[in-house]
Write a protein that holds these residues in place. Structure first.
Motif, PDB file in Angstrom:
ATOM      1  N   TYR A  95       0.722  -1.218   0.169  1.00 52.54           N
ATOM      2  CA  TYR A  95      -0.018   0.129  -0.100  1.00 52.54           C
ATOM      3  C   TYR A  95       0.980   1.234  -0.021  1.00 52.54           C
ATOM      4  O   TYR A  95       1.905   1.380   0.680  1.00 52.54           O
ATOM      5  N   CYS A  96       0.584   2.176  -0.861  1.00 48.10           N
ATOM      6  CA  CYS A  96       1.035   3.448  -0.759  1.00 48.10           C
ATOM      7  C   CYS A  96       0.125   4.212   0.153  1.00 48.10           C
ATOM      8  O   CYS A  96      -1.091   4.283   0.304  1.00 48.10           O
ATOM      9  N   ALA A  97       0.643   5.489   0.729  1.00 51.27           N
ATOM     10  CA  ALA A  97      -0.044   6.275   1.757  1.00 51.27           C
ATOM     11  C   ALA A  97       0.457   7.793   1.705  1.00 51.27           C
ATOM     12  O   ALA A  97       1.741   7.779   1.498  1.00 51.27           O
ATOM     13  N   ALA A  98      -0.218   8.663   2.000  1.00 49.27           N
ATOM     14  CA  ALA A  98       0.085   9.761   1.895  1.00 49.27           C
ATOM     15  C   ALA A  98      -0.103  10.626   3.320  1.00 49.27           C
ATOM     16  O   ALA A  98      -1.046  10.444   4.202  1.00 49.27           O
ATOM     17  N   ALA A  99       0.939  11.529   3.712  1.00 52.43           N
ATOM     18  CA  ALA A  99       0.897  12.064   5.080  1.00 52.43           C
ATOM     19  C   ALA A  99       1.095  13.459   5.133  1.00 52.43           C
ATOM     20  O   ALA A  99       2.072  13.812   4.211  1.00 52.43           O
ATOM     21  N   ARG A 100       0.631  14.395   5.946  1.00 47.21           N
ATOM     22  CA  ARG A 100       0.534  15.818   6.066  1.00 47.21           C
ATOM     23  C   ARG A 100       1.642  15.928   7.205  1.00 47.21           C
ATOM     24  O   ARG A 100       0.932  15.541   8.480  1.00 47.21           O
ATOM     25  N   LEU A 101       2.945  16.229   7.229  1.00 44.13           N
ATOM     26  CA  LEU A 101       3.683  16.139   8.352  1.00 44.13           C
ATOM     27  C   LEU A 101       4.573  17.540   8.801  1.00 44.13           C
ATOM     28  O   LEU A 101       4.713  18.299   7.680  1.00 44.13           O
ATOM     29  N   GLY A 102       4.898  17.655   9.765  1.00 44.66           N
ATOM     30  CA  GLY A 102       5.714  18.781  10.282  1.00 44.66           C
ATOM     31  C   GLY A 102       7.184  18.587   9.332  1.00 44.66           C
ATOM     32  O   GLY A 102       7.565  17.455   9.392  1.00 44.66           O
ATOM     33  N   ILE A 103       7.736  19.547   9.317  1.00 43.96           N
ATOM     34  CA  ILE A 103       9.208  19.312   8.787  1.00 43.96           C
ATOM     35  C   ILE A 103      10.095  18.429   9.659  1.00 43.96           C
ATOM     36  O   ILE A 103      10.307  18.824  10.846  1.00 43.96           O
ATOM     37  N   GLY A 104      10.769  17.672   8.854  1.00 42.08           N
ATOM     38  CA  GLY A 104      11.801  16.930   9.366  1.00 42.08           C
ATOM     39  C   GLY A 104      11.258  15.624  10.268  1.00 42.08           C
ATOM     40  O   GLY A 104      12.071  14.604  10.861  1.00 42.08           O
ATOM     41  N   THR A 105       9.840  15.478  10.197  1.00 43.64           N
ATOM     42  CA  THR A 105       9.026  14.298  10.913  1.00 43.64           C
ATOM     43  C   THR A 105       9.218  13.173   9.925  1.00 43.64           C
ATOM     44  O   THR A 105       8.775  13.324   8.819  1.00 43.64           O
ATOM     45  N   VAL A 106       9.699  12.208  10.416  1.00 38.42           N
ATOM     46  CA  VAL A 106       9.509  10.844   9.760  1.00 38.42           C
ATOM     47  C   VAL A 106       8.530   9.929  10.180  1.00 38.42           C
ATOM     48  O   VAL A 106       8.413   9.467  11.255  1.00 38.42           O
ATOM     49  N   ALA A 107       7.750   9.446   9.069  1.00 41.98           N
ATOM     50  CA  ALA A 107       6.515   8.810   9.771  1.00 41.98           C
ATOM     51  C   ALA A 107       6.411   7.272   9.331  1.00 41.98           C
ATOM     52  O   ALA A 107       6.830   6.906   8.116  1.00 41.98           O
ATOM     53  N   THR A 108       6.439   6.443  10.280  1.00 38.42           N
ATOM     54  CA  THR A 108       6.578   4.915  10.058  1.00 38.42           C
ATOM     55  C   THR A 108       5.478   4.104  10.639  1.00 38.42           C
ATOM     56  O   THR A 108       5.477   2.967  10.583  1.00 38.42           O
ATOM     57  N   THR A 109       4.555   4.772  11.124  1.00 36.95           N
ATOM     58  CA  THR A 109       3.221   4.094  11.536  1.00 36.95           C
ATOM     59  C   THR A 109       2.049   4.503  10.831  1.00 36.95           C
ATOM     60  O   THR A 109       1.995   5.437  10.425  1.00 36.95           O
ATOM     61  N   PRO A 110       1.350   3.516  10.467  1.00 38.58           N
ATOM     62  CA  PRO A 110       0.057   3.590   9.822  1.00 38.58           C
ATOM     63  C   PRO A 110      -0.869   4.786  10.167  1.00 38.58           C
ATOM     64  O   PRO A 110      -1.573   5.454   9.407  1.00 38.58           O
ATOM     65  N   SER A 111      -0.935   5.086  11.459  1.00 40.85           N
ATOM     66  CA  SER A 111      -1.753   5.990  11.940  1.00 40.85           C
ATOM     67  C   SER A 111      -1.146   7.565  11.722  1.00 40.85           C
ATOM     68  O   SER A 111      -1.833   8.321  11.770  1.00 40.85           O
ATOM     69  N   ASP A 112       0.067   7.576  11.140  1.00 43.67           N
ATOM     70  CA  ASP A 112       0.503   8.664  10.927  1.00 43.67           C
ATOM     71  C   ASP A 112       0.110   9.190   9.403  1.00 43.67           C
ATOM     72  O   ASP A 112       0.377  10.400   8.961  1.00 43.67           O
ATOM     73  N   TYR A 113      -0.616   8.363   8.696  1.00 36.89           N
ATOM     74  CA  TYR A 113      -0.919   8.701   7.173  1.00 36.89           C
ATOM     75  C   TYR A 113      -2.517   8.960   7.243  1.00 36.89           C
ATOM     76  O   TYR A 113      -3.260   8.376   7.770  1.00 36.89           O
ATOM     77  N   ASN A 114      -2.716   9.925   6.210  1.00 33.47           N
ATOM     78  CA  ASN A 114      -4.150  10.436   6.236  1.00 33.47           C
ATOM     79  C   ASN A 114      -4.786   9.751   5.060  1.00 33.47           C
ATOM     80  O   ASN A 114      -5.958   9.751   5.033  1.00 33.47           O
ATOM     81  N   TYR A 115      -3.974   9.329   3.997  1.00 33.48           N
ATOM     82  CA  TYR A 115      -4.662   8.742   2.737  1.00 33.48           C
ATOM     83  C   TYR A 115      -4.158   7.476   2.433  1.00 33.48           C
ATOM     84  O   TYR A 115      -2.738   7.337   2.231  1.00 33.48           O
ATOM     85  N   TRP A 116      -4.930   6.537   1.633  1.00 34.84           N
ATOM     86  CA  TRP A 116      -4.180   5.151   1.301  1.00 34.84           C
ATOM     87  C   TRP A 116      -4.964   4.870   0.053  1.00 34.84           C
ATOM     88  O   TRP A 116      -6.091   5.243  -0.273  1.00 34.84           O
ATOM     89  N   GLY A 117      -3.957   3.966  -0.607  1.00 41.75           N
ATOM     90  CA  GLY A 117      -4.328   3.407  -1.710  1.00 41.75           C
ATOM     91  C   GLY A 117      -5.258   2.062  -1.300  1.00 41.75           C
ATOM     92  O   GLY A 117      -4.971   1.561  -0.371  1.00 41.75           O
ATOM     93  N   GLN A 118      -5.471   1.374  -2.632  1.00 45.43           N
ATOM     94  CA  GLN A 118      -6.305   0.110  -2.497  1.00 45.43           C
ATOM     95  C   GLN A 118      -5.282  -1.137  -2.486  1.00 45.43           C
ATOM     96  O   GLN A 118      -5.797  -2.199  -1.726  1.00 45.43           O
ATOM     97  N   GLY A 119      -3.951  -0.921  -2.632  1.00 47.94           N
ATOM     98  CA  GLY A 119      -3.074  -2.112  -2.410  1.00 47.94           C
ATOM     99  C   GLY A 119      -2.738  -2.638  -3.859  1.00 47.94           C
ATOM    100  O   GLY A 119      -3.705  -2.980  -4.557  1.00 47.94           O
ATOM    101  N   THR A 120      -1.366  -3.532  -4.012  1.00 50.17           N
ATOM    102  CA  THR A 120      -1.234  -4.217  -5.018  1.00 50.17           C
ATOM    103  C   THR A 120      -0.545  -5.330  -4.520  1.00 50.17           C
ATOM    104  O   THR A 120       0.399  -5.359  -3.667  1.00 50.17           O
ATOM    105  N   GLN A 121      -0.953  -6.665  -4.907  1.00 50.18           N
ATOM    106  CA  GLN A 121      -0.509  -7.867  -4.632  1.00 50.18           C
ATOM    107  C   GLN A 121       1.203  -7.941  -5.190  1.00 50.18           C
ATOM    108  O   GLN A 121       1.192  -7.787  -6.390  1.00 50.18           O
TER     109      GLN A 121
END
Length: 126
Positions: A95-121
């Motif tokens: 899955y790809c995901a998009a997140a609005r983050l503060g400068i310098g923030t690295v997001a590694t958990t699903p809850s950090d992300y706002n939008y998700w794709g449907q996935g590819t196997q």
């Protein structure tokens, strides 16, 4: 709002390569950090790779470091995941995901992300 569509998954033998793409809608793609996650059957969704809004900063899970590369093309509203030296344990829905983050923030958990794709196997045979 951002809509994400992944593509490029498939069946590959161990040691092979695949490149996943994630196409985003909207004019604000370049303001989002992007991530790739994967989920195997019966397991939780796990972080794979992160890239900041400009592409100047990336971060990887230890399990894929040195084998996978995340990149983005902001004018094309697309983020990529190049996967080399694939292993059977890489088999999962990606899955790809998009997140609005503060400068310098690295997001590694699903809850950090706002939008998700449907996935590819992705299936890697031994």
């Amino acid at each position: 709002q951002v809509q994400l569509v992944e593509s490029g998954g498939g069946l590959v033998q161990a040691g092979g390569s695949l490149r996943l793409s994630c196409a985003a809608s909207g004019r604000t793609f370049g303001t989002y950090a992007m991530g790739w996650f994967r989920q195997a059957p019966g397991k939780e969704r796990r972080f794979v790779a992160y890239i900041n809004w400009s592409g100047g900063s990336t971060y990887y899970a230890d399990s894929v470091k040195g084998r996978f590369t995340i990149s983005r093309d902001n004018p094309e509203n697309t983020v990529y995941l190049q996967m080399n030296s694939l292993k059977p344990e890489d088999t999962a829905v990606y899955y790809c995901a998009a997140a609005r983050l503060g400068i310098g923030t690295v997001a590694t958990t699903p809850s950090d992300y706002n939008y998700w794709g449907q996935g590819t196997q992705v299936t890697v045979s031994s």
